[in-house]
Structure formats: structure tokens, C-alpha cells
Design a protein around this motif. Structure first.
Motif, PDB file in Angstrom:
ATOM      1  N   THR A  76       0.797  -1.228   0.000  1.00  0.00           N
ATOM      2  CA  THR A  76       0.000   0.000   0.000  1.00  0.00           C
ATOM      3  C   THR A  76       0.827   1.275   0.000  1.00  0.00           C
ATOM      4  O   THR A  76       0.551   2.216  -0.758  1.00  0.00           O
ATOM      5  CB  THR A  76      -0.938  -0.003   1.221  1.00  0.00           C
ATOM      6  N   LEU A  77       1.852   1.355   0.851  1.00  0.00           N
ATOM      7  CA  LEU A  77       2.614   2.589   1.019  1.00  0.00           C
ATOM      8  C   LEU A  77       3.586   2.882  -0.129  1.00  0.00           C
ATOM      9  O   LEU A  77       3.619   4.024  -0.623  1.00  0.00           O
ATOM     10  CB  LEU A  77       3.348   2.558   2.361  1.00  0.00           C
ATOM     11  N   PRO A  78       4.388   1.925  -0.597  1.00  0.00           N
ATOM     12  CA  PRO A  78       5.358   2.243  -1.654  1.00  0.00           C
ATOM     13  C   PRO A  78       4.774   2.856  -2.921  1.00  0.00           C
ATOM     14  O   PRO A  78       5.366   3.812  -3.459  1.00  0.00           O
ATOM     15  CB  PRO A  78       6.029   0.884  -1.924  1.00  0.00           C
ATOM     16  N   PRO A  79       3.629   2.391  -3.450  1.00  0.00           N
ATOM     17  CA  PRO A  79       3.099   3.041  -4.661  1.00  0.00           C
ATOM     18  C   PRO A  79       2.780   4.520  -4.464  1.00  0.00           C
ATOM     19  O   PRO A  79       2.949   5.325  -5.391  1.00  0.00           O
ATOM     20  CB  PRO A  79       1.831   2.229  -4.966  1.00  0.00           C
ATOM     21  N   LEU A  80       2.335   4.889  -3.278  1.00  0.00           N
ATOM     22  CA  LEU A  80       2.062   6.302  -2.994  1.00  0.00           C
ATOM     23  C   LEU A  80       3.353   7.119  -3.008  1.00  0.00           C
ATOM     24  O   LEU A  80       3.394   8.240  -3.526  1.00  0.00           O
ATOM     25  CB  LEU A  80       1.365   6.430  -1.648  1.00  0.00           C
ATOM     26  N   LEU A  81       4.406   6.550  -2.435  1.00  0.00           N
ATOM     27  CA  LEU A  81       5.697   7.238  -2.417  1.00  0.00           C
ATOM     28  C   LEU A  81       6.296   7.312  -3.817  1.00  0.00           C
ATOM     29  O   LEU A  81       6.907   8.326  -4.182  1.00  0.00           O
ATOM     30  CB  LEU A  81       6.653   6.513  -1.475  1.00  0.00           C
ATOM     31  N   ASP A  82       6.126   6.258  -4.609  1.00  0.00           N
ATOM     32  CA  ASP A  82       6.631   6.268  -5.988  1.00  0.00           C
ATOM     33  C   ASP A  82       6.050   7.433  -6.770  1.00  0.00           C
ATOM     34  O   ASP A  82       6.764   8.127  -7.509  1.00  0.00           O
ATOM     35  CB  ASP A  82       6.267   4.952  -6.693  1.00  0.00           C
ATOM     36  N   ARG A  83       4.756   7.660  -6.623  1.00  0.00           N
ATOM     37  CA  ARG A  83       4.102   8.734  -7.360  1.00  0.00           C
ATOM     38  C   ARG A  83       4.652  10.098  -6.948  1.00  0.00           C
ATOM     39  O   ARG A  83       4.881  10.978  -7.791  1.00  0.00           O
ATOM     40  CB  ARG A  83       2.591   8.659  -7.142  1.00  0.00           C
ATOM     41  N   ALA A  84       4.878  10.282  -5.651  1.00  0.00           N
ATOM     42  CA  ALA A  84       5.410  11.559  -5.169  1.00  0.00           C
ATOM     43  C   ALA A  84       6.836  11.785  -5.645  1.00  0.00           C
ATOM     44  O   ALA A  84       7.220  12.901  -6.022  1.00  0.00           O
ATOM     45  CB  ALA A  84       5.354  11.602  -3.649  1.00  0.00           C
ATOM     46  N   ILE A  85       7.640  10.728  -5.633  1.00  0.00           N
ATOM     47  CA  ILE A  85       9.029  10.840  -6.080  1.00  0.00           C
ATOM     48  C   ILE A  85       9.091  11.168  -7.568  1.00  0.00           C
ATOM     49  O   ILE A  85       9.838  12.056  -8.009  1.00  0.00           O
ATOM     50  CB  ILE A  85       9.788   9.541  -5.762  1.00  0.00           C
ATOM     51  N   GLU A  86       8.291  10.463  -8.357  1.00  0.00           N
ATOM     52  CA  GLU A  86       8.292  10.683  -9.808  1.00  0.00           C
ATOM     53  C   GLU A  86       7.816  12.087 -10.166  1.00  0.00           C
ATOM     54  O   GLU A  86       8.284  12.689 -11.137  1.00  0.00           O
ATOM     55  CB  GLU A  86       7.406   9.638 -10.486  1.00  0.00           C
ATOM     56  N   ALA A  87       6.909  12.633  -9.368  1.00  0.00           N
ATOM     57  CA  ALA A  87       6.358  13.965  -9.653  1.00  0.00           C
ATOM     58  C   ALA A  87       7.235  15.089  -9.106  1.00  0.00           C
ATOM     59  O   ALA A  87       6.994  16.258  -9.409  1.00  0.00           O
ATOM     60  CB  ALA A  87       4.957  14.078  -9.062  1.00  0.00           C
ATOM     61  N   GLY A  88       8.251  14.753  -8.296  1.00  0.00           N
ATOM     62  CA  GLY A  88       9.066  15.798  -7.681  1.00  0.00           C
ATOM     63  C   GLY A  88       8.286  16.616  -6.674  1.00  0.00           C
ATOM     64  O   GLY A  88       8.544  17.824  -6.495  1.00  0.00           O
ATOM     65  N   ALA A  89       7.324  15.991  -5.990  1.00  0.00           N
ATOM     66  CA  ALA A  89       6.495  16.697  -5.017  1.00  0.00           C
ATOM     67  C   ALA A  89       7.302  17.098  -3.792  1.00  0.00           C
ATOM     68  O   ALA A  89       8.316  16.461  -3.467  1.00  0.00           O
ATOM     69  CB  ALA A  89       5.325  15.810  -4.593  1.00  0.00           C
ATOM     70  N   ASN A  90       6.873  18.140  -3.122  1.00  0.00           N
ATOM     71  CA  ASN A  90       7.415  18.440  -1.796  1.00  0.00           C
ATOM     72  C   ASN A  90       6.763  17.514  -0.784  1.00  0.00           C
ATOM     73  O   ASN A  90       5.590  17.165  -0.923  1.00  0.00           O
ATOM     74  CB  ASN A  90       7.132  19.893  -1.400  1.00  0.00           C
ATOM     75  N   VAL A  91       7.514  17.143   0.241  1.00  0.00           N
ATOM     76  CA  VAL A  91       6.938  16.349   1.315  1.00  0.00           C
ATOM     77  C   VAL A  91       7.117  17.078   2.644  1.00  0.00           C
ATOM     78  O   VAL A  91       8.159  17.701   2.889  1.00  0.00           O
ATOM     79  CB  VAL A  91       7.566  14.932   1.378  1.00  0.00           C
ATOM     80  N   TYR A  92       6.093  17.024   3.467  1.00  0.00           N
ATOM     81  CA  TYR A  92       6.121  17.585   4.815  1.00  0.00           C
ATOM     82  C   TYR A  92       5.913  16.401   5.760  1.00  0.00           C
ATOM     83  O   TYR A  92       4.899  15.693   5.671  1.00  0.00           O
ATOM     84  CB  TYR A  92       5.018  18.619   4.991  1.00  0.00           C
ATOM     85  N   ILE A  93       6.878  16.176   6.651  1.00  0.00           N
ATOM     86  CA  ILE A  93       6.868  14.997   7.507  1.00  0.00           C
ATOM     87  C   ILE A  93       6.883  15.433   8.961  1.00  0.00           C
ATOM     88  O   ILE A  93       7.798  16.145   9.395  1.00  0.00           O
ATOM     89  CB  ILE A  93       8.092  14.097   7.234  1.00  0.00           C
ATOM     90  N   TRP A  94       5.868  15.015   9.718  1.00  0.00           N
ATOM     91  CA  TRP A  94       5.778  15.345  11.139  1.00  0.00           C
ATOM     92  C   TRP A  94       6.308  14.192  11.980  1.00  0.00           C
ATOM     93  O   TRP A  94       6.102  13.020  11.660  1.00  0.00           O
ATOM     94  CB  TRP A  94       4.330  15.595  11.530  1.00  0.00           C
ATOM     95  N   GLY A  95       6.985  14.533  13.074  1.00  0.00           N
ATOM     96  CA  GLY A  95       7.501  13.533  13.994  1.00  0.00           C
ATOM     97  C   GLY A  95       8.583  14.125  14.868  1.00  0.00           C
ATOM     98  O   GLY A  95       8.591  15.346  15.120  1.00  0.00           O
ATOM     99  N   SER A  96       9.511  13.296  15.329  1.00  0.00           N
ATOM    100  CA  SER A  96      10.615  13.723  16.195  1.00  0.00           C
ATOM    101  C   SER A  96      11.907  13.796  15.388  1.00  0.00           C
ATOM    102  O   SER A  96      12.293  12.815  14.738  1.00  0.00           O
ATOM    103  CB  SER A  96      10.814  12.724  17.340  1.00  0.00           C
ATOM    104  N   GLU A  97      12.581  14.928  15.458  1.00  0.00           N
ATOM    105  CA  GLU A  97      13.864  15.052  14.762  1.00  0.00           C
ATOM    106  C   GLU A  97      14.926  14.228  15.494  1.00  0.00           C
ATOM    107  O   GLU A  97      15.003  14.214  16.723  1.00  0.00           O
ATOM    108  CB  GLU A  97      14.312  16.508  14.699  1.00  0.00           C
TER     109      GLU A  97
END
Length: 219
Positions: free
Chosen positions: A126-147
């Protein structure tokens, strides 16, 4: 006790790796590598793809293909890299809370195991195909969590409240993780929790009642 170094990081996703059940059956992660404008060195988002709960190891997973929450108005103005955010009662506007905001429809939750035989039935399908699309499109990603203390990545990219047992110590409100992708013409979002986490929490982030994401998915 709230999680440490909470915030959101802005970058461009470049690649990812993940651990199968043969490689790590106890605490596997998907490692998303991203770059920022401040460095050419790839940073890493360590994303849990299985719960550490021995009795319920599945994930609660939501995707929002047309994400329209109001936070999208402010996200493009963030500087590239990590931005620290306040959590708790005096939280920042960009802090995430799955219980106290409406990022997704609760009923749309999918309860997914880590890695099982078959198609479209686990997080690795489920998760990898979503990431593939974002990578191929050069999308920006915003990731929340602990640095990370090294300042070279982020973890706790999941719901950080409603946990029980040994995981209860990290509960808190307005400190949830997640991923939001900015495409040229729309926004998409991914939210990850654990099936064992409570669907309602008190002001300290501790679970209220017996309902969990896993239990409502079975209704």
C-alpha cells in the motif's frame, strides 16, 4: 511524557527502502530519503511499518488523495528542513492531532499487517506506490515527527497518543506524525497509527474507553 524534538520537516522525497518480514519481523521500518535546499545530503524519515505491540502488531492507515485541510495554506511558507513545533495544550497551529482535527474520515481506516502473502493486503503493498508517485512527480513532502539528535532525519512518523502499556509514556496531544505531499496541482496525505491505539484520548493523550482503531475497523 511527550515525545522529544517534535516538529515538521520539509523536503523533496528521493528514494526509499523497507524491511520485509525476513529482514526484520519485530520492528521493521520504511526509510524514506529526502533532500532539503540547505544540503545535498539525503536525510532519512524512519517510518514504522509494524507495531511493537506483541498482541496487536497491525497498523491503522489512512490515505487522503485530495487533502484540503487548512494547514496546506501555511505549509508552502515553511523553510526547507526542520521546523520545531510546540505540542500539548499550547500547541502551534501546524501541530497534528488525529483526535482533535479532521484530517481524514475515521471510517476510512485500513488495518494492515506488515508483510503477508497476497496482493493489496499489507503495508508493503500500500505505502510504496504512494511514495513512488510523489518521487516521480518531484512533489514536496512535509513529515511530522521527532527530529533525530543528529539533525539528519525524523522518526515517530505516526500517531503519538492513545497507546497503552510500555508505550503509554510517549502519549501526548498535538504531537502526532504524518506525511503530506504538495504536488503541482493538489495535495495528498498519509496518516499512520497503530491498531491497538485508542480512538479517543484525554488531555494527556492517554486512551479513554476501550475502543481502538482495530476494533472500529471490525464493526
Amino acid at each position: 511524557m511527550p515525545i522529544e524534538n517534535y516538529g515538521v520537516t520539509k523536503g523533496v522525497p528521493r528514494a526509499y527502502t523497507f524491511q520485509t518480514r525476513e529482514e526484520d519481523s519485530k520492528s521493521p521500518h520504511l526509510h524514506l530519503y529526502y533532500t532539503t535546499t540547505s544540503t545535498f545530503e539525503a536525510h532519512e524519515a524512519a517510518i514504522n511499518i509494524k507495531s511493537g505491540d506483541a498482541n496487536e502488531s497491525r497498523l491503522a492507515f489512512w490515505t487522503v488523495p485530495r487533502f484540503t485541510n487548512g494547514i496546506t495554506a501555511a505549509l508552502p511558507n515553511l523553510a526547507s528542513g526542520f521546523t520545531s513545533l510546540a505540542s500539548g495544550q499550547d500547541h502551534d497551529d501546524l501541530s497534528l492531532d488525529y483526535i482533535r482535527n479532521d484530517y481524514f474520515n475515521r471510517a476510512d481506516v485500513r488495518i494492515l499487517p506488515h508483510d503477508v502473502p497476497g496482493q493489496d493486503n499489507d503495508i508493503l503493498d500500500t505505502l510504496p506506490p504512494l511514495l513512488d508517485r510523489a518521487i516521480e512527480a518531484g512533489a514536496n513532502v512535509y513529515i511530522w515527527g521527532s527530529e533525530f539528535s543528529s539533525h539528519k532525519g525524523i522518526h515517530n512518523v505516526h500517531m503519538n497518543q492513545g497507546s497503552a502499556g510500555t508505550f503509554k509514556r510517549a502519549n501526548g496531544i498535538w504531537q502526532d506524525g504524518g506525511l503530506v505531499f504538495e504536488f503541482a496541482d493538489h495535495w495528498e496525505a498519509i496518516f499512520i497509527g497503530f491498531a491497538s491505539q485508542a480512538t479517543n484520548t484525554d488531555r494527556k493523550g492517554d486512551g479513554v474507553g476501550r475502543e481502538t482503531w482495530g476494533s472500529i475497523a471490525n464493526q
